[in-house]
Write an enzyme that holds these catalytic residues in place. Structure first.
Site, short mmCIF file in Angstrom:
data_model
loop_
_atom_site.label_atom_id
_atom_site.label_comp_id
_atom_site.label_asym_id
_atom_site.label_seq_id
_atom_site.Cartn_x
_atom_site.Cartn_y
_atom_site.Cartn_z
N ALA A 41 -3.36 0.15 13.62
CA ALA A 41 -4.65 0.09 12.93
C ALA A 41 -5.57 -0.93 13.59
O ALA A 41 -6.61 -1.27 13.03
CB ALA A 41 -4.45 -0.24 11.47
N PHE B 23 3.49 -7.74 -9.00
CA PHE B 23 4.65 -8.41 -8.40
C PHE B 23 5.37 -9.21 -9.48
O PHE B 23 4.79 -9.55 -10.51
CB PHE B 23 4.19 -9.35 -7.28
N PHE C 95 -3.49 -1.75 7.31
CA PHE C 95 -4.17 -3.04 7.09
C PHE C 95 -5.14 -2.96 5.91
O PHE C 95 -4.95 -2.15 5.01
CB PHE C 95 -4.86 -3.51 8.37
N THR D 229 3.88 1.66 -1.04
CA THR D 229 4.54 1.78 -2.33
C THR D 229 3.57 2.34 -3.37
O THR D 229 3.91 3.24 -4.14
CB THR D 229 5.08 0.41 -2.76
N TRP E 124 6.65 -0.02 -8.26
CA TRP E 124 7.84 -0.50 -7.56
C TRP E 124 9.04 -0.43 -8.51
O TRP E 124 10.07 0.14 -8.17
CB TRP E 124 7.63 -1.93 -7.05
N ARG F 131 2.16 7.44 7.20
CA ARG F 131 2.55 7.22 8.60
C ARG F 131 4.07 7.13 8.72
O ARG F 131 4.75 6.75 7.77
CB ARG F 131 1.94 5.91 9.11
N LYS G 224 10.87 -6.07 9.66
CA LYS G 224 10.64 -5.34 8.43
C LYS G 224 11.87 -4.65 7.88
O LYS G 224 12.00 -4.49 6.66
CB LYS G 224 9.53 -4.29 8.66
N LYS H 58 0.83 -1.22 0.00
CA LYS H 58 0.00 0.00 0.00
C LYS H 58 0.86 1.26 0.00
O LYS H 58 0.56 2.22 -0.71
CB LYS H 58 -0.89 0.04 1.25
#
Lengths: 563, 563
Positions: free
Chosen positions: B280, B388, B308, B80, B416, B101, B112, B78
């Site tokens: 969230a 992807f 989320f 990205t 991306w 955020r 991460k 999201k």
């Protein structure tokens, strides 16, 4: 603190009225170019460590260390004198930079309400400096606690290193006064929630990472020191270091900005590096060596301060900090107040406002001891009387005459009320002294001496004590320190600041006393062996009426309650 | 994530090669003057809240909310897509600002390794954003823990408010993944060290102060919200608020800089406000309303993201955030990946790289549900397929055709690999949709509805569930919430993000399920009632091989291990 007018302004009122120069001007006044620094707002900057290399050919300025006699609980105003002296040296034509410690949020919210000098000798913006500033302490807190989390996670995930959870040597920290966190049990709640064990929190300024940040010469040195921090023992008694967990890279990453000294200014636009703030008991108690070195590189003079009295802060500055930073101080200013001298002469706290030449005369022995300490280090010195509102002319005259009779250079400093102007007499005396007196500086002991000999040197030559008694626990720890080869570090004695002895009630200049070493601890990353005497609190508590209760910020951003 | 070349660059490599514009240029590009912002380094700034007032006459730009279907554990990308869409909108001539955020240090050091978009759609400087950034989270941590210390100190110093130490509703926080701190006992060690009691630590993003900072409209609103935070109950069951301790001023003071939105840029120099980051689940999960409002004020478009899937983040954005911020969204982008759709179609995690049009067809029901949710709010929407590397042309074609057949606007996003260029199709579709589709936005429920009715509206209209079961504990809490008049707040459901139900294993579009409300908690300061379902972790743990182990910084400052 003088203060003739009936409506004396508070520190924050004075600070808020100050006419600050943009930090870009302060930086260029020091000969820095844009590439050398990064702004944090319009009045704060971080100056890159790389700058030191860039200016390496330039000769260093003189390093002036400000220390004091054993203080009263209200403090001797060392920071105020440091700032005032820096301002005054600039006034008499010496290009001067100030180097100071950063205040800790805990005491700010607790008793002190702020610590950035006082009156007309402050570093500004004082609100920022007293709150989050450029985030150095938060970065240290994060790195310290990340290490703790990684350590507990290692145990939880299988404990490959065979760490004994009963022998973890790494607590957690918060930059607050929070007594309820001194002793805790963590890892409760069942298997998914870690391994239960005893733990505790110190205040961030007590973190070994704080000491390391302040002793490191660059990012490489920082990482090396971090990697060798002792964090635990295995079940079979072997020490476990950060490098065994392989997280020194991550910790260094968390500190990559914090290592750069912060540049601000005083009320009179004198440049000031405010950087780092280790405790002066379990650590060495002065701003980063990088800040001091940068000040020396960019100024003809740098004025820096060491925590507590000369028995603690100055001794550590001269035996620990100068070694780590590879520098040589030019002279020492010993701050004394009439109040504290009378207290050492036996006067009760409630009566200190009253004139008493008798108490004063008797109290001079405390000053004498600290003067002898500085002489023992072979350094030129000056006595600075930090003038307070209740001091009488007779009292000031007495101290001045006593110093003259005994051959001690002395000056009255009225820097709280008058800023740099009130420090000109002191500044001139400091400049004359440092330029005309021979400097035979030498640390008190050799690193090759045994731990016992090093401790003994400090106790007998600085404190004036008779001998040292080691607790059974300390004796065991001493054996382990020798076995592990950590006995070539300098020593760092944690002791009350109120007395030359380890008993806060022994004022004046006690003799024949014994120093009781309760515990010994090697801070392997910082590079010193801490000797704990008496009870040393590494997590302060809040008072019944914390300063926080009076703090506020209006809808327009106007702040009250910092002072 | 596409990635055709054999040597795909890591996010940090791409970020380190980026040509950043000085933040002064980004700010003036937005029409800001020097007085409107403060620099934090050369590439970050804080833009003053006052700026909103200055531009109040200017019409607001369109707010585009980016949300997603129920994600796989790897996430749907999201952030990205948000960054890529913002870049793309600028490329097609729409003046666009991004609002995101701030990442939390805990997950960065844990699993991460960073969170600032990815590939050629990142916000930069990514190293700073992923580490301490401008110190907002540290300020929140400090304020949160200062309150905890002041509360425990109040009890220790005589407990004038008669607080029951067994009923403290205020834990402590660290911005780390530290499972060993989930359940602790504090105040041990005897009388001088506080009052023993059970306590625990959450991660900073779970702090109510984080939620408050992100919902406040200005400093005044912030202080009012802080003052009404519920922190404990007395022995006789009365609630105790921050205002009873009289420390809302001090807490606001600690947050006076954190409230200002942070301005950075994307790899393509699109302005981005990165500010705040509440969970969230137990909170509303989007960046600060101030960042979104500032983006809308300074751009023709602002693209923002909610945490989320749409069942959690978007629902909260639309029912909680828009109310606090008094704004109206223009359109919603629902991000879906082929991977996640196949997972919802029943494919095993290990097989998701293989083509399967059957699984894909079955998985579309999850997307359908989220589309219906956005329709229920009366908002225009667009489906974005975040491409992807393993997606086949057949699969992409299938999703596109399915959307066309069902009347859902759809675009493929290759942001991306290709940055803004790869998002132009999506950007054009978003612009067309928001400008040509009628907007009937209305929150799902009225604040006057009962808590049960509000919860029921979300469960039946958004999740597609049948009904709610309240635990006996939740029933008791519900009665108390009504008694205290906290039932006029919106609701905030804490639920797994992996399923529309409260059971993470129920993929696809489950029906007839029951939502189990285990606990209800009024976040009186933030202004919502949290309903906990399933087990919600407010303190994550570290994995066996934390990302921290691969992080490093060289002597030259070069960073590795953030990604």
């Amino acid at each position: 603190m003088t203060g003739k007018s009936s409506a004396v302004k508070s520190d924050i009122e004075i600070a808020q009225e100050a006419k600050l120069a943009p930090i870009s001007e302060i930086a260029s006044g020091l000969g820095l170019e844009e590439e050398d620094w990064e702004p944090y707002g319009r009045y704060k900057a971080k100056v890159s460590v790389k700058t030191l290399k860039k200016f390496q050919e330039k000769a260093d300025g003189k390093i002036i260390l400000v220390t004091s006699i054993n203080p009263t609980p209200a403090g001797e105003g060392k920071s105020t004198v440091t700032v005032g002296l820096g301002q005054a040296l600039n006034r008499i034509g010496k290009k001067t930079v100030i180097a100071l410690r950063e205040p800790s949020l805990g005491p700010t919210m607790g008793l002190k309400g702020g610590a950035a000098g006082g009156g007309y000798s402050q570093v500004v913006p004082m609100e920022d400096i007293n709150l989050h500033f450029t985030g150095d302490f938060h970065a240290i807190t994060a790195a310290h606690n990340a290490l703790a989390a990684l350590l507990d996670n290692h145990i939880h995930q299988g404990n490959e290193l065979n760490i004994d959870p009963r022998r973890i040597a790494w607590k957690r920290v918060v930059d607050l006064n929070d007594r309820a966190l001194r002793h805790v049990i963590i890892g409760l709640g069942g298997k998914a929630n870690g391994v239960p064990r005893e733990d505790g929190f110190d205040i961030t300024v007590a973190s070994e990472i704080m000491a390391i940040l302040c002793l490191s010469e660059d990012l490489k040195d920082l990482k090396e020191r971090l990697s060798r921090m002792l964090i635990a023992y295995t079940y079979d008694g072997r020490p476990v270091f950060v490098k065994d967990l392989k997280v020194e890279g991550a910790l260094t990453l968390l500190l990559k900005e914090a290592i750069h000294p912060n540049l601000v200014q005083t009320l009179e636009n004198t440049p000031a590096f405010v950087h780092g703030g280790p405790f002066a008991n379990i650590a060495h108690g002065c701003n980063s060596v990088l800040a001091t070195k940068m000040g020396a590189k960019l100024g003809d003079y740098v004025v820096t301060e060491a925590g507590f009295g000369a028995d603690l802060g100055a001794e550590k500055f001269l035996d620990i900090t100068t070694r780590a930073g590879h520098f040589r101080p030019g002279a020492v200013v010993i701050v004394a107040t009439i109040r504290a001298l009378k207290m050492h002469g036996g006067m009760k706290k409630e009566e200190l406002k009253n004139e008493s030449l008798d108490a004063l005369a008797k109290g001079m022995e405390n000053l004498t001891c600290h003067i002898e300490t500085i002489k023992a280090f072979g350094l030129p010195y000056v006595v600075a009387i930090n003038h307070f509102i209740f001091d009488t002319d007779n009292e000031v005259k007495y101290v001045k005459e006593w110093c003259a009779e005994n051959g001690h250079p002395v000056a009255l400093a009225k820097v709280w009320e008058d800023g740099g102007k009130g420090g000109e007499e002191l500044a001139q005396l400091v400049a004359d002294t440092v330029e005309s007196t021979e400097n035979h500086f030498k640390p008190l002991y050799s690193l090759e001496d045994s731990i016992e000999d090093k401790l003994s040197a400090v106790v007998t030559k600085v404190y004036g004590g008779k001998e040292i008694e080691y607790s059974p626990k300390a004796q065991k720890q001493l054996a382990k320190i020798k076995k592990n080869g950590w006995d070539k570090f300098p020593v760092c004695i944690a002791k009350t600041q109120y007395s030359l002895s380890d008993d806060p009630k022994l004022i004046g200049r006690p003799t024949d006393f014994i120093i009781h070493v309760r515990e010994l601890k090697a801070s392997v990353g910082a590079g010193f062996v801490v000797a704990m005497t008496g009870s040393v609190l590494t997590m302060p508590g809040l008072p019944k009426e914390p300063a926080a209760l009076n703090m506020d910020v209006g809808p327009d951003g106007k702040i009250v309650g910092l002072f």
